[in-house]
Design a protein around this motif. Structure first.
Motif, short mmCIF file in Angstrom:
data_model
loop_
_atom_site.label_atom_id
_atom_site.label_comp_id
_atom_site.label_asym_id
_atom_site.label_seq_id
_atom_site.Cartn_x
_atom_site.Cartn_y
_atom_site.Cartn_z
N GLN A 968 0.82 -1.21 0.00
CA GLN A 968 0.00 0.00 0.00
C GLN A 968 0.85 1.26 0.00
O GLN A 968 0.59 2.21 -0.74
CB GLN A 968 -0.90 -0.01 1.23
N ALA A 971 2.40 1.89 -3.35
CA ALA A 971 1.40 2.32 -4.32
C ALA A 971 1.13 3.81 -4.15
O ALA A 971 0.99 4.55 -5.12
CB ALA A 971 0.11 1.53 -4.13
N ARG A 972 1.13 4.27 -2.92
CA ARG A 972 0.87 5.68 -2.67
C ARG A 972 2.04 6.55 -3.08
O ARG A 972 1.88 7.63 -3.62
CB ARG A 972 0.57 5.87 -1.19
N GLU A 973 3.24 6.03 -2.80
CA GLU A 973 4.44 6.79 -3.14
C GLU A 973 4.52 7.06 -4.64
O GLU A 973 5.13 8.02 -5.07
CB GLU A 973 5.69 6.00 -2.73
N ARG A 974 3.89 6.17 -5.40
CA ARG A 974 3.93 6.38 -6.84
C ARG A 974 3.13 7.59 -7.28
O ARG A 974 3.04 7.89 -8.45
CB ARG A 974 3.31 5.15 -7.53
N GLY A 975 2.49 8.21 -6.31
CA GLY A 975 1.72 9.38 -6.66
C GLY A 975 0.62 9.05 -7.64
O GLY A 975 0.02 7.98 -7.59
N ASP A 976 0.40 9.96 -8.56
CA ASP A 976 -0.71 9.72 -9.47
C ASP A 976 -0.24 9.08 -10.76
O ASP A 976 -0.73 9.38 -11.83
CB ASP A 976 -1.45 11.03 -9.73
N PRO A 978 -0.03 5.53 -11.87
CA PRO A 978 -0.20 4.10 -11.65
C PRO A 978 0.31 3.29 -12.84
O PRO A 978 -0.45 2.62 -13.52
CB PRO A 978 -1.70 3.95 -11.47
N LEU A 986 12.28 9.34 -10.54
CA LEU A 986 11.86 10.50 -9.78
C LEU A 986 12.78 11.68 -10.01
O LEU A 986 12.53 12.78 -9.54
CB LEU A 986 11.79 10.15 -8.29
N ILE B 39 2.83 13.58 0.02
CA ILE B 39 3.99 12.75 -0.35
C ILE B 39 5.10 13.70 -0.77
O ILE B 39 4.90 14.55 -1.66
CB ILE B 39 3.65 11.82 -1.53
N MET B 57 -2.13 13.67 -1.63
CA MET B 57 -2.79 12.44 -2.08
C MET B 57 -4.04 12.18 -1.24
O MET B 57 -3.97 11.48 -0.23
CB MET B 57 -1.84 11.26 -1.96
N TYR B 60 -9.12 9.94 -5.19
CA TYR B 60 -9.55 10.57 -6.45
C TYR B 60 -11.06 10.41 -6.69
O TYR B 60 -11.58 10.97 -7.62
CB TYR B 60 -8.78 9.97 -7.62
N PRO B 103 -5.19 1.28 -6.99
CA PRO B 103 -3.86 1.49 -7.57
C PRO B 103 -3.05 2.53 -6.81
O PRO B 103 -1.84 2.59 -6.96
CB PRO B 103 -4.16 1.99 -8.99
N TRP B 104 -3.70 3.35 -6.00
CA TRP B 104 -2.99 4.42 -5.29
C TRP B 104 -2.88 4.14 -3.79
O TRP B 104 -2.45 5.01 -3.05
CB TRP B 104 -3.70 5.74 -5.53
#
Lengths: 1000, 186
Positions: A968, A971-976, A978, A986, B39, B57, B60, B103-104
């Motif tokens: 999780q 997945a969040r660190e990947r920002g928007d 996906p 980065l 983030i 974040m 969405y 996915p987020w």
């Protein structure tokens, strides 16, 4: 109103099973009048007849028979008629009574309907409880055939056994190839065509809580409340707000005060309960309806626990889960709203579970709200975790699951430490306790209760051979001195705990040796004196002095020397019953006989001995007599064998050693020549359960005896109390405060048999423990701890690791016993039991289900069912809880963790390492599966099965993202972004840089 | 998508985390779950100077949310009137399927209640005519919330001012930052 009038005349309740074979009339027309009148009618005319009558189904949703028939008539192809004898309440007697008492009507109703679509098969659905009740109907079918002179049967009868009721409220008409009615409805169809009786009544079984119990006929237009009052005096349960529970609670709940309604299906439906109930039970005002509802919802879920039920189980599970959360005090205000929604949804789907939920939420809203606010439960059942049944049942409240877990891991000292927190005599109890804990054991509903009793002895023996019990912590010396009269189990227990509280304790015993009834009342083949000595020594070493052969003359003198006194006097006097000849010299008192033998006096009896009793003492007397010269022992009891107060195992032992058992006989005279005359006792108790024997004076029995021993009761020698303020009952026992056990004389406490009457050793231990706490509190001038006398957790032991197969199938150990030849001989007091071996004790400890950890709330099963996985199965038990019996049925587990998150105690949890996940229920791994790891950081994520489960719920384009296998936080660190595939660097700016100038 | 828009004006964000704190306070959450999260990315070079970048974040509120489809009990729902995706806590049994599916990684695990919690734009506040907790307390005003087409985009506005400023040959005064934020408020 007599009982007869409550049952309709067409139902012959005295019928025997063979009744069906005998036609009620010699001709077919006479025997089946309804069929004769129906035969000229075409199918639509028969339907018309049913429609005009307004006949409704006699159970469940009470739907219109005419509607069911109309749908059936619209169908095509082969059809069958079904007699559905299953019902929500297995104790409802309607179906059984009809099958037994009206087989001809039943056959007639079927014959009438057979003409609708020329049906060729009849299916009889029988629940397991009604097995055998099909005989009368089958006889009637044969008899009809022979009356009609049919050689080749047109109709096949199939009996489907072990059927369970459906979970649908009104789905009987869903399949148009079958016409399904209850036995009663089939009969009412026959009656309708015969023109004999109106359809406006329905059979109802009155159960617990009603003054009149049994089958009655409920008049549908009549008022429910007035009918309840009319049935033999109405309800037994007190209070205007007694709770009516229909179909064992599965059909809903209604306050008696709301019962002013008509009894037709629509009126019942409108108050939320089952439209056509088959049984009625009344619970007293103040019963927790929330708890009852929760139980009912779980049982509805269990009814749907087969393949067909899969689509509705998640909804049933949600109802059960939300209700359970509320009972456990984990509810939130939102839960009630959700429950309302669930009730609506259940109703919309036609599920029977709607009845209990809807009616209870409607009529008992306040109770629900009190539970949700965690304020109160009317019975005090909910809102806290129940203790294990064994722990709560043990009179001494030993923390049984904890000590068993210690024993299973081989830690005998810790075992004894836990036991001695509540019972200082583990060895004694391990040998002689009747073990009420085992009767309460949850596992008793599966493959035999855990053999708890000898486990205590096993641990004690190991400690005693290993230098003695672990020394308890003694509080600093208080300087107070306490005198204890009597060294029986109560006195010894009080001495032990008072010593641990830091007081100086002296025990006085009038007999030559310490132990009281343990030494002089229990034969040596059950409790060898050397073992008893060893156990008493473990109390002595703490600094308790025991003076034997010390008779206390007067309490007044005695108490001057002490700050407080405990009287554990026991019951050492035999009480003889007042019959003719009871004072002859060959008549002995049971306890006197046992004491004489244990004191080493030369006592010879026989060769023929009659023992009169029925309790445990009488068994001890009979077996002791066999060892003191008797060759033939008759044991008589007033009760029937199943009602005798002696434990069944003891009775079996006695019979095995050759004791002749005569249950159901009461003595009348003892002649000078040794003949004892008995008369047969038809019943020992009246309807209210009070002792009130009824004899048959014409049925007599005479037994010849050289000795007669009466084990019919014991009393206390109260000489010590002369001149004191201590009060006695008229029954001859000391009166003491129920909570603190202090008598009317300040500082004088009493317990054990001398206070509560002759009972078991473990009950004396309980009272010694309470008295010790009472004395300590009194000396300190403090109120007594409320927890004393209630079960308290003494330890928090991690459950033993047991393999699923072993946990499921290990049978209860069988106590190795010496053969009768080895133990039965004159003067032979060799212990009958050999004791469990270490290996047996080890296995037995591993059978414990750890009911202290798994409280059997069923939340895990409900959550798993809501997931649609159904990998967990708890069984219903006779205790107020569910239980895991089968640990081998969790193959379907996907390792999602829902069960572990709803479990209120952590009984079900995950044991994860880096690569695998084990689902563990109270120490037993029920499923092991691999664990995936995050493709970026390597942290464990989920099981492949869980990922497949999620994949199955997503369309392909969305499921594709699961391939990234990210935890999780990654997945969040990947920002928007996906992305599928390589991680974007980065180092490149992730946002539009066109504004950067303004900032610089 | 929901009919609302929660905008983050990244250049104005100083990563004070007031949004996270007030989000948690409003939802009464312990240390673990962060329904909205700032983030921080490693510094990038901007005009020869290192610069830290922050991405806000929240959720969405997808048009066809992964989480809603993955949820087996119907606890995860999309509100019909405005498209807000939220969890109905009494239906949540803690299977974490939504967390694995998103996915987020947006749905958050609340270890205190053993249920999932997520950004629902503080729908109780929104229904009462207020702004989400994060927006209300944003220190620099870089967060703005409203019905999507009614909220001016601070970036667009700033860019327009920038163009004008370049034309007139002067730099943008700092006060303009606030004007963007205040216009965002209803």
């Amino acid at each position: 109103m007599s009982e007869r009038a409550l049952i309709p005349s067409w139902l012959d309740t005295d019928a025997t099973v063979l009744a069906g074979a005998e036609p009620p009339a010699p001709t077919l027309t006479g025997a089946l009048p309804g069929l004769a009148r129906a035969q000229p009618l075409a199918p639509v005319e028969r339907l018309q007849r049913v429609r005009e009558s307004g006949l409704a189904e006699s159970s469940g949703a009470g739907e219109s028979v005419a509607l069911t028939w109309r749908q059936f008539l619209r169908g095509h192809g082969p059809s069958s008629l079904v007699i559905d004898a299953t019902g929500l309440d297995v104790r409802a007697r309607g179906s059984a009574a009809v099958l037994d008492g009206a087989p001809w009507l039943l056959a007639e109703g079927l014959s009438i309907a057979a003409g609708l679509r020329d049906s060729r098969t009849v299916e009889l659905r029988l629940p397991a409880e009604l097995s055998g009740h099909e005989a009368a109907f089958l006889n009637a079918v044969d008899a009809v055939r022979s009356l009609a002179q049919i050689s080749t049967p047109r109709m096949q009868v199939e009996v489907r056994r072990d059927r369970r009721p459906g979970y649908w409220g009104d789905a009987r008409s869903t399949d148009d190839s079958r016409l399904i009615h209850t036995p009663e409805t089939w009969c009412r169809i026959a009656l309708l065509f015969a023109g004999e009786s109106g359809p406006d009544a329905s059979l109802l079984t009155l159960r617990r809580g009603m003054k009149h119990r049994g089958l009655v006929e409920l008049a549908l237009p009549g008022q429910l409340h007035s009918q309840i009052d009319a049935w033999g005096g109405g309800v037994e349960a007190s209070g205007d707000d007694a709770v009516l529970a229909f179909d064992d609670g599965l059909g809903g709940f209604l306050p008696l005060s709301e019962a002013d309604i008509a009894c037709d299906p629509l009126s019942f439906e409108s108050v939320g309960i089952i439209p056509a109930p088959s049984s009625l039970m009344v619970m007293a005002e103040g019963v927790c309806v929330v708890n009852q509802t929760q139980r009912a919802l779980h049982r509805h879920w269990l009814l749907a626990d087969h393949d067909d039920g899969a689509p509705v189980r998640p909804l049933l599970a949600r109802a059960a889960r939300l209700a359970t959360e509320v009972t456990l005090g984990r509810g939130e205000p939102g839960d009630l709203v959700s429950l309302d929604e669930v009730a609506l949804e259940l109703g919309a789907q036609g599920l029977a579970a709607a009845w209990p939920l809807r009616s209870s939420l409607h009529h008992y809203r306040e109770q629900w709200e009190q539970h949700v606010r965690r304020e109160s439960c009317p019975e005090g059942l909910c809102l806290e975790h129940p203790v294990a049944p064994c722990h709560g049942t043990c009179p001494a409240n030993i923390d049984i699951p904890s000590f068993i877990a210690h024993l299973g891991s081989g830690d005998y000292r810790a075992t004894i430490e836990v036991i001695r927190r509540d019972n200082p005599l583990p060895l004694t109890c391990g040998l002689v306790c009747p073990a009420p804990c085992e009767s309460a054991c949850t596992r008793g509903d599966s493959n035999g209760a855990v053999f708890i009793r000898p486990l205590k002895a096993k641990a004690a023996e190991h400690c005693l051979t290993d230098g003695g019990y672990p020394r308890p912590e003694l509080a600093p010396d208080t300087g107070k001195r306490i005198g204890i009269v009597g060294s029986g189990p109560a006195g010894l227990t009080a001495a032990y705990y008072l010593r641990t509280y830091g007081h100086q304790v002296e025990v006085f015993e009038s007999q030559e040796e310490a132990g009281g009834m343990l030494r002089y009342g229990i034969p040596a083949y059950r409790l060898p004196p050397d073992l008893l000595d060893g156990e008493i020594e473990q109390i002595r070493v703490l600094g308790v002095s025991i003076h034997t052969g010390a008779e206390i003359g007067s309490l007044e003198m005695f108490k001057r020397d002490y700050d407080a006194v405990f009287l554990g006097l026991g019951t050492q006097k035999a009480r003889l019953i007042p019959i003719e000849g009871v004072h002859r010299d060959f008549v002995l008192g049971g306890i006197d006989f046992l004491r004489a033998v244990r004191s080493g006096e030369t006592v010879r009896v026989g060769p023929r001995v009659v023992v009169i009793g029925g309790g445990d003492v009488s068994i001890d007397v009979a077996l002791t007599a066999l060892r003191q010269g008797a060759t033939h022992v008759d044991l008589t009891a007033l009760d029937q064998r199943r009602d005798m107060s002696a434990s069944p195992h003891e009775i079996e032992n006695a019979v095995g050693e050759g004791v002749q058992l005569h249950p159901g006989w009461g003595p009348t005279t003892i002649d000078a020549d040794g003949a004892v005359t008995f008369q047969y006792c038809e019943q020992t108790r009246d309807a209210d359960g009070n002792f009130d024997p009824k004899y048959d004076p014409n049925r007599l029995m005479t037994l010849e005896a050289d000795q007669v021993i009466l084990a019919t009761g014991q009393g206390t020698d109260m000489a010590i109390l002369d001149g004191s303020d201590v009060e006695e009952y008229h029954h001859g026992f000391i009166v003491a405060d129920a909570k603190t056990l202090m008598t009317d004389e300040p500082g004088v406490f009493a317990g054990g048999d001398g206070q509560h009457g002759p009972r078991t050793a473990v009950e004396a231990i309980r009272s010694g423990k309470i008295a010790a706490a009472g004395i300590d509190a009194w000396l300190r001038g403090a109120p007594m701890d409320d927890a004393v006398g209630k079960p308290v957790r003494r330890d928090d032991v991690i459950p033993l690791h047991v393999k699923a197969r072993d946990r499921t199938s290990l049978p209860r150990a069988v106590m190795p016993e010496r053969s009768v030849e080895e133990v039965l001989d004159e003067g032979n007091y060799v212990e009958i039991e050999e004791g469990l071996t270490d290996a047996m004790a080890h296995d037995e400890a591993h059978r414990c289900l750890r009911c202290d950890v798994c409280i059997g709330c069923g939340l895990c099963m409900a959550a798993c069912s809501e997931m649609g996985i159904d990998a967990l199965r708890l069984a219903d038990t006779t205790q107020n809880r569910l239980a895991y019996f089968d640990f081998t049925r969790s193959e379907a587990c996907i390792g999602c963790g829902a069960c572990t998150h709803v479990c209120p105690t952590g009984a079900i949890h995950f044991d994860d390492d880096d690569v695998s996940r084990r689902t563990v229920i109270t120490g037993t791994v029920v499923k092991e599966q691999p664990l995936l790891t995050c493709s970026e950081c390597g942290a464990p994520t989920q099981t492949p099965a869980h990922r497949e489960y999620i994949r199955g719920r997503l369309p392909d384009h969305m499921a594709a993202l699961l391939e990234r296998e990210l935890c999780q936080s990654c997945a969040r660190e990947r920002g928007d972004h996906p992305h599928i595939g390589a991680t974007p660097s980065l180092a490149t700016p992730v946002m539009d840089m066109s504004f950067s100038k303004e900032e610089s | 998508m929901s009919k609302y828009e929660l905008r983050h004006d990244e250049p104005n964000c100083i990563s004070c985390l007031a949004c996270e704190v007030h989000c948690k306070t409003n939802k009464d959450l312990g240390p673990g779950p962060d329904p909205c999260k700032i983030i921080a990315f490693d510094p990038v070079e901007v005009d020869g100077l290192p610069r830290q970048r922050f991405v806000f974040m929240p959720c969405y509120h997808c048009e066809d949310p992964w989480c809603v489809r993955a949820c087996p009990t119907g606890a995860m729902q999309k509100r019909e009137q405005d498209g807000i995706v939220f969890v109905e806590s009494s239906k949540c049994i803690g299977c974490k399927s939504c967390i694995a599916a998103c996915p987020w990684g947006t749905p958050q695990w609340d270890a205190d209640t053993n249920k999932v919690v997520k950004c629902d734009y503080c729908k109780d506040r929104v229904d009462a005519g207020l702004q989400p907790a994060c927006v209300t307390t944003c220190v620099t005003g870089c967060l703005s919330f409203g019905v999507a087409n009614e909220v001016p985009d601070p970036r667009r506005e700033r860019y327009a001012r920038h163009l004008l400023a370049e034309e007139s040959g002067r730099l943008l005064p700092m006060a303009d930052e606030q004007s963007g934020a205040s216009e965002g408020a209803p």
